[in-house]
Scaffold this active site. Structure first.
Site, PDB file in Angstrom:
ATOM      1  N   HIS A  21       0.987  -1.245  -0.105  1.00 31.37           N
ATOM      2  CA  HIS A  21      -0.039   0.018   0.049  1.00 31.37           C
ATOM      3  C   HIS A  21       0.904   1.308   0.013  1.00 31.37           C
ATOM      4  O   HIS A  21       0.791   1.987  -0.880  1.00 31.37           O
ATOM      5  CB  HIS A  21      -0.841  -0.083   1.170  1.00 31.37           C
ATOM      6  N   GLU A  22       1.766   1.195   0.929  1.00 32.14           N
ATOM      7  CA  GLU A  22       2.503   2.624   1.086  1.00 32.14           C
ATOM      8  C   GLU A  22       3.774   2.704  -0.028  1.00 32.14           C
ATOM      9  O   GLU A  22       3.887   3.798  -0.524  1.00 32.14           O
ATOM     10  CB  GLU A  22       3.552   2.596   2.280  1.00 32.14           C
TER      11      GLU A  22
ATOM     12  N   HIS B 267       1.794   4.333  -2.847  1.00 31.73           N
ATOM     13  CA  HIS B 267       1.889   6.045  -2.513  1.00 31.73           C
ATOM     14  C   HIS B 267       3.355   6.696  -3.308  1.00 31.73           C
ATOM     15  O   HIS B 267       3.522   7.615  -3.624  1.00 31.73           O
ATOM     16  CB  HIS B 267       1.618   6.333  -0.794  1.00 31.73           C
TER      17      HIS B 267
ATOM     18  N   GLU C  45      -4.872   7.497  -3.515  1.00 35.41           N
ATOM     19  CA  GLU C  45      -5.103   6.200  -2.757  1.00 35.41           C
ATOM     20  C   GLU C  45      -5.705   5.153  -3.985  1.00 35.41           C
ATOM     21  O   GLU C  45      -5.561   3.820  -3.504  1.00 35.41           O
ATOM     22  CB  GLU C  45      -6.618   6.446  -2.017  1.00 35.41           C
TER      23      GLU C  45
HETATM   24 ZN    ZN Z   1      -3.293   5.222   1.556  1.00 33.03          ZN
END
Ligand code: ZN
Length: 498
Positions: free
Chosen positions: A262-263, A266, A292
């Site tokens: 997830h990170e 980003h 996101e």
């Molecule tokens: Zn996030």
């Protein structure tokens, strides 16, 4: 280059440097700093924020923008120069509307409310938090009053995270999502499985090593990235060449693998912004929802897919032979995609997550409109939660008090999580249509082509265009819930049927 443009660019570069320094100080605060440094660090961050804000809203920036109007008319709309002037004008006009006293009062109130909220959550004591919530809402109403020309007040709050997006648009998309999801979840949320192996124990060192191995395949490059530990994981950066990812490990679950993915999503977005935009306000992902969409793309669409696990499961099994040695891949795949209504948003699965968000989005509008009394909020929360997710809320710490956002006046942010889910699938379908070999590549542990497609079509644009323009350029149309609903039905429906 136009002399006034060079002047504008210089000023914006200095302001941007201050903003990036804030980001690194914040990273340091949550990753490195000994706890005692808190009060002084808070003062340092406030100082940087004030200087950056004052420099930005200065009349001189306005004069430069005025002087550059005819220069801008002669530029190609898509050029970095035109985009910088256009975006800065929008940011400047918005930033100037909020009086410094109100901004400071909001920061102070948020800081005060935070600890009260944390204690109230721990003790499930909503009444002690209520006065702070009332103040946060009152301040938000005053904030909204600084603006004009909106269709409904909530538009103003949404605009802080998703510039240009209208509440009515979000409502339409969420209504469609809710209509489809409530019956789907009722159907598949009851499928049981023995997932006991998911509680480990999983050695921390092995989790760290695996996390790095996965995200290095995605595009994490130690030359430009770091991965460190924190309490609430996030991604920060000081520029496109310095990306700070954070994660956390627990022995009794494998959440860390998904957190890292997830990170990393980003981080890849920030790393992929065109270097021609470095040290300008365009050097960021364009909005919360688009950002996101990228964390969810790598975490869910890639990281919870069959092709991904066809490649990685043997390695995960080898890392934790005592726990997973006898667990077939299909059982593991089902466990990490299990749909099961639960109380806490951050622990929710891919499908039920959206109902947590829709509930908050609806309540935020009603709170702002004053159509519900804040004292009644726990009761209304519990009633509606059970209606949407089918389970009764045991207490307020697992209910209305679970999230930090409202204590800090962070209204308008929640919807961007689900908008990100929706957009992630729109972008994925486009990427897949242009590169049908992607799933076959994932099976081989290759993700470079997806990364490169995302970089050239989305990441490189930074904040040059509005979120709507950006999405239009990437997928050829506006936000649309249908692809996401289709994706959830196909993927999760298959798990329920088999
Ligand atoms: Zn996030």
């Amino acid at each position: 280059m136009h002399e006034r443009f060079a002047e504008l660019k210089n000023r914006l570069a200095e302001i941007h440097d201050l903003r990036r320094a804030q980001e690194v100080l914040f990273w340091d605060q949550t990753v490195m700093m000994p706890p005692g440094g808190g009060p002084v660090r808070g003062a340092q961050l406030t100082t940087l924020d004030r200087i950056a804000h004052q420099q930005f809203i200065s009349p001189e920036i306005g004069r430069l923008l005025d002087d550059l109007a005819s220069y801008e008319d002669g530029l190609d709309y898509d050029s970095d120069e035109a985009s910088l002037i256009r975006t800065t004008r929008r940011d400047w006009e918005k930033a100037r509307r909020v009086p410094a006293e109100l901004a400071a009062e909001m920061v102070g109130a948020a800081a005060e409310a935070h600890d009260v909220w944390a204690k109230a959550r721990e003790e499930s004591d909503f009444p002690s938090f209520l006065p702070h919530l009332e103040r946060a809402v009152e301040l938000k109403r005053r904030y909204v009053a600084c603006f004009e020309g909106y269709d409904e007040p909530y538009d103003v709050l949404l605009d802080d995270f998703e510039p240009g997006m209208k509440t009515a648009e979000v409502r339409a998309v969420f209504d469609e999502l809710k209509t489809e999801l409530v019956p789907l979840i009722a159907e598949i949320g009851s499928v049981e499985g023995d997932d006991a192996f998911m509680s480990g124990p999983f050695e921390i060192d092995a989790q760290h090593e695996l996390s790095l191995r996965v995200i290095e395949r995605f595009g994490y490059d130690p030359q430009f990235f770091r991965l460190d530990l924190t309490v609430h994981p996030f991604a920060a950066s000081s520029g496109t060449q310095d990306i700070r990812l954070t994660t956390r490990y627990k022995e009794d679950d494998l959440t860390s693998l998904f957190t890292a993915m997830h990170e990393c999503g980003h981080g890849l977005y920030e790393h992929g912004v065109s270097q021609t935009l470095e040290r300008t306000p365009l050097c960021h992902g364009v909005s919360s929802a688009l950002h996101e969409s990228q964390s969810r793309m790598w975490e869910n669409i890639v990281g919870r897919s069959r092709p991904f696990w066809n490649h990685f499961y043997p390695q995960v099994q080898a890392a934790f032979p005592n726990v997973l040695g006898d667990v077939e891949q299909e059982r593991f795949y089902r466990a990490i995609n299990r749909v099961k209504p639960s109380y806490v948003r951050v622990d929710a699965d891919e499908a039920t997550y959206n109902l947590h968000i829709i509930l908050r989005f609806e309540l935020e509008q009603e709170i702002l409109a004053g159509t519900i009394a804040l004292a009644d909020l726990p009761e209304i929360w519990n009633e509606r939660f059970e209606e949407y997710l089918g389970i009764p809320v045991p207490d307020d710490s697992l209910g209305v008090l679970q999230d930090v956002h409202w204590s800090g006046g962070g209204f308008g942010y929640f919807p961007t999580y689900s908008l990100g889910n929706i957009i992630s699938v729109q972008i994925w379908e486009k990427a897949l249509a242009e590169n049908p070999e992607l799933p076959a590549q994932f099976e081989r542990g290759e993700f470079g082509e997806l990364h490169e497609w995302l970089r050239s079509n989305l990441y490189s644009l930074g904040r040059k265009f509005t979120p709507q323009e950006t999405l239009e350029r990437v997928v050829g149309g506006p936000i649309d819930a249908k692809p996401y609903v289709r994706y959830l039905k196909e993927k999760l429906g298959a798990l329920a049927a088999a």
